[in-house]
Design an enzyme around this catalytic site. Structure first.
Site, mmCIF file in Angstrom:
data_model
loop_
_atom_site.group_PDB
_atom_site.id
_atom_site.type_symbol
_atom_site.label_atom_id
_atom_site.label_comp_id
_atom_site.label_asym_id
_atom_site.label_seq_id
_atom_site.Cartn_x
_atom_site.Cartn_y
_atom_site.Cartn_z
ATOM 1 N N ASP A 1 0.841 -1.196 0.000
ATOM 2 C CA ASP A 1 0.000 0.000 0.000
ATOM 3 C C ASP A 1 0.876 1.245 0.000
ATOM 4 O O ASP A 1 2.016 1.218 -0.487
ATOM 5 C CB ASP A 1 -0.942 -0.034 1.207
ATOM 6 N N HIS B 1 -3.658 6.105 3.807
ATOM 7 C CA HIS B 1 -4.427 4.965 3.325
ATOM 8 C C HIS B 1 -3.849 3.639 3.818
ATOM 9 O O HIS B 1 -4.574 2.775 4.356
ATOM 10 C CB HIS B 1 -4.476 4.980 1.794
ATOM 11 N N ASN C 1 -5.428 -2.287 23.149
ATOM 12 C CA ASN C 1 -4.657 -1.581 24.180
ATOM 13 C C ASN C 1 -5.499 -0.568 24.948
ATOM 14 O O ASN C 1 -4.956 0.375 25.536
ATOM 15 C CB ASN C 1 -3.454 -0.889 23.536
ATOM 16 N N ALA D 1 -4.836 -15.283 -11.603
ATOM 17 C CA ALA D 1 -3.436 -15.683 -11.500
ATOM 18 C C ALA D 1 -3.185 -16.600 -10.312
ATOM 19 O O ALA D 1 -2.153 -17.270 -10.247
ATOM 20 C CB ALA D 1 -2.545 -14.438 -11.389
ATOM 21 N N SER E 1 -11.433 -0.832 -0.085
ATOM 22 C CA SER E 1 -10.085 -0.869 0.489
ATOM 23 C C SER E 1 -10.114 -1.307 1.937
ATOM 24 O O SER E 1 -9.150 -1.887 2.442
ATOM 25 C CB SER E 1 -9.447 0.519 0.404
#
Length: 806
Positions: A122, A156, A169, A270, A336
């Protein structure tokens, strides 16, 4: 190199438009990959920094309720190691995705993604963000230059990493796999993220990032990029990922088209079953308007939350802004952010089930998705919506450890008999099963054990639709019971029992019948239908015991209900002694429902029970005695208890030892006692060990008097205990653990106690007398701990009946 000579670029807008750039070698981001403008994406929130509704409005970032995972009557295959409530915190509630996709189920089992590396190709990552502290792989690098991982022009990549693996946390948000390691590979083209068009990516750099992720040991690679068809460099890298056993999750695209964008489709083609294309849904599992749909890629398409994803960070914390006195956070939308939800789920699976291959992990998530639209393969939703909770349950056929013994989770494992009462109530019997993916699950077989139901004895005893008839001569006698519920009332009494027309015979059922024939002065033959041999033996011996409705005779009790019986008995008088040999055959009837769905088998047909007996009797003046022994063989059951086929039960053999004593002093009195002792031995089986034995006994004490209150009446009292397992159980050979490294199970013997803690004691006072040209009876009874259930309320009452004979 990009295989399109023109190439394409995309700015990260909500609804991108392709812009052809001749000679370009860059790839676009799947849109919605960045936060929208502050005006469009700022969402109102409260003082705790949680999400709200954006001002345009954008999708709500408020998490949906956690999917229910409460246990059903059937046993759970996911042992809880951490209470669910431990995870429900403000941090969890701010996080968008974990609740909607059921991540908490995996977390409670101990799956966090620890030890698993998620590769992210990314725009870089904010290495200073405490959400990634100590969990950014040293292999992380800028594969498109020497700029470092922090990208001041684009967050992003950071946001994608937060969705996948933000830390637990108590601050900000938490990712799906909050314990996973992030291997970030920055691949944006130099200077592109600062341009008005947004970040662009060269295919060669994308391929380099994928290959670097493989080298770094990533189990899953997230590619929240999209656009035109991938170059041969990218497809070759995807093929290497497939060969290396790496899952690839790629964003579908944000054009709102009927098919994923060419980049996603090319990546999938692929691969070798190791690629998932991620589409977006909102918090209600409805496809997002911007999301490219499944279309022709439905078989490999999976949706996850991609709208209103919380939140943009600044200086290591959720960024807030204040406008007109209201505080806002920035949320994100786009496929995304659906992709890292799925990538995080893959990391959880790979950590908790280290045997899974990439193809298995992909198949598992696709097969366990929550179906939407027309179901699996839907052209909009593909496989459906990511469901981590279901993915962490056993799938397909399950076997006991590494054996071939199939066990269907949810089916009954053991159904006990009345003699065992509450023996298995609350029993925990842990074992390890393997599902169709060879994943090990700990299950409590005790949760699907069924205890015998307490029998409502009074209801059957007072069945007024049954009519008993006796016919005979000195040489031959016949007794039978008919269910005449549907016979016409116009028939006379004798016709209703014997002279039945063809139509009437279909309406009446012979419930039981007995024939006694005196063959010679010293030999008598008896046959019975729907009755056992014990009653025949007692009749041939000339015993005349008091009749009771509730308090049973232990000499006619085998510890379970029998149906379809047929019996034969022959008695010879040998001097002062009588010798009776008998045989009976019937079927065991379970006293509790048997739940079975996944393993088809006609178990009831195999539940035969055969019994051979021998008894001697003699009278000593007013005292009558009888001693007997019998051998019962059960084809499939164990003293009436059924074990699932999983255990390979081969039935059982039981030895019954009987004794009875009756005394009839002067004055019409009768005093009697009876005792039955049983020794049962399981024949063994696939998972049944030696030493599986039961010891049972039952007894009765009787007292009675004839002509007690009026001429021809009888008053009787019985105190009895039905046959009850006193001690013993069955030894089960079960797998305790499973080693993924050796793919072997560790087995040990487990003792299942079948002796109840409860003990039924019944007392009944019965009065029989002729009345109103018929026979009447009144019984007062009391049962302590009915059915051998400790703590069961006492059963007491009174019954009155009247019958008219013909």
């Amino acid at each position: 190199m990009h295989n399109d000579p023109e190439g394409t670029t995309t700015s990260r807008n909500d609804h991108p438009a392709d812009a052809a750039l001749p000679g370009s070698l860059i790839q676009r981001l799947a849109l919605g990959g960045v936060a929208l403008s502050a005006i469009a994406l700022l969402a109102a929130c409260g003082s705790d920094g949680g999400g709200g509704v954006s001002s345009n409005p954008a999708p709500s970032s408020t998490p949906t309720p956690t999917p229910t995972t409460s246990a059903s009557p059937t046993p759970t295959a996911t042992p809880t190691t951490t209470p669910t409530s431990t995870f429900i915190t403000a941090e969890y509630n701010r996080s968008t995705g974990p609740s909607q996709h059921g991540a908490i189920t995996a977390w409670t089992m101990g799956a966090t993604g620890a030890g698993v590396t998620i590769g992210i190709v990314d725009s870089g990552i904010d290495t200073s963000n405490p959400e990634f502290s100590g969990r950014i792989s040293a292999a992380s690098t800028d594969v498109a230059g020497t700029r470092g991982l922090i990208n001041s022009d684009s967050d992003h990549g950071t946001m994608v990493a937060l969705v996948a693996a933000a830390a637990r946390n108590n601050s900000g948000i938490m990712g799906i796999a909050y314990g996973a390691t992030i291997a970030a590979f920055r691949a944006d083209s130099a200077g592109s993220c600062a341009s008005s068009g947004g970040c662009t990516f060269n295919d060669t750099d994308i391929a380099t990032g994928i290959n670097a992720a493989i080298t770094a040991g990533a189990k899953v690679v997230n590619i929240s990029l999209g656009g035109g068809a991938p170059s041969s460099a990218v497809t070759s890298a995807i093929s290497r990922a497939a060969s290396a056993g790496v899952v690839v999750v790629v964003a579908a695209g944000n054009d709102g088209t009927a098919n994923p964008d060419p980049f996603a489709a090319g990546v999938r083609a692929a691969g070798n079953g190791n690629v998932i294309i991620a589409g977006s849904v909102n918090s209600s599992n409805v496809i997002s308007s911007f999301s490219d749909k499944a279309g022709t890629e439905a078989a490999n398409y999976l949706t996850a939350l991609g709208e209103g994803i919380c939140c943009q960070y600044a200086n290591g914390a959720i960024k807030t802004t204040t406008t007109n006195g209201a505080t806002y956070v920035t949320v994100y939308s786009g496929t995304s952010f659906s992709a890292p939800q799925i990538a995080g789920a893959v990391a959880l699976l790979m950590q908790y089930f280290p045997n899974l291959t990439a193809k298995q992990a992909v198949a598992l998530l696709l097969n366990t998705a929550t179906r939407e639209g027309s179901g699996a393969g839907d052209t909009t939703y593909g496989a459906g919506v990511l469901n981590i909770a279901t993915a962490f349950t056993a799938q397909g056929k399950t076997t006991m450890g590494t054996s071939t013994s199939q066990v269907a989770l949810g089916d009954t494992t053991i159904a006990t008999s009345p003699a065992m009462g509450d023996a298995t109530r609350g029993t925990s019997l842990q074992a390890v099963v393997l599902d169709s993916y060879n994943r090990a699950f700990s299950v409590n077989l005790g949760a699907s054990m069924r205890q015998a139901m307490v029998q409502p004895r009074l209801l059957g005893a007072l069945d007024t639709n049954r009519t008993a008839t006796t016919l005979g001569t000195d040489a031959l006698s016949l007794a039978f019971t008919i269910d005449g519920q549907h016979l016409p009332s116009s028939l006379s009494g004798f016709a209703r029992q014997m002279r039945l027309t063809p139509g009437d015979s279909n309406a009446a059922r012979v419930l039981a019948a007995r024939v006694v024939a005196h063959l010679t002065p010293g030999a008598t033959l008896a046959m019975a239908f729907a009755q056992g041999s014990d009653g025949l033996t007692a009749q041939l011996q000339g015993q005349s015991r008091p009749a009771f409705l509730i308090a049973t005779n232990p000499l006619e009790d085998t510890g379970f209900v029998r149906t379809g019986q047929s019996a034969l008995a022959v008695r010879h008088q040998l001097g002062a002694w009588g010798l009776t040999v008998s045989a009976e055959n019937g079927r065991t009837q379970l006293s509790t429902p048997w739940h079975q769905g996944a393993i088809p088998a006609a178990l009831q047909k195999r539940d035969n029970a055969t019994r051979l007996a021998m008894a001697v009797d003699r009278r000593f003046g007013t005292v009558e005695t009888s001693f007997g022994a019998s051998w019962m063989s059960e084809d499939h059951t164990l003293l009436g208890a059924r074990l699932a086929d999983t255990f390979g039960a081969q039935g059982a053999d039981s030895l019954f030892l009987d004794s009875s004593l009756g005394w009839r002093p002067e004055g019409g009195w009768y005093l009697g006692a009876a005792w039955r002792q049983a020794f049962t031995h399981a024949r063994g089986g696939t998972l049944i060990g030696s030493g599986s034995r039961l010891t049972s006994y039952g007894w009765a004490l009787d007292a009675g008097m004839i002509n007690a209150l009026m001429w021809g009446d009888s008053l009787s009292l019985r105190v009895s205990q039905p046959l009850r397992v006193a001690r013993g159980g069955v030894n089960l050979y079960l797998p305790d653990s499973y080693d993924y490294a050796t793919q072997e199970s560790l087995w040990s013997m487990h003792r299942l106690n079948l002796a109840p803690t409860g003990r039924e004691i019944a007392a009944e006072l019965a009065w029989h007398a002729p009345m109103f040209r018929g026979d009447g009876s009144i019984s007062v009874f009391w049962r302590k701990e009915p059915g051998n259930y400790a703590g069961m309320p006492d059963d007491s009452g009174m019954a009155w009946s009247w019958r008219k004979g013909f």
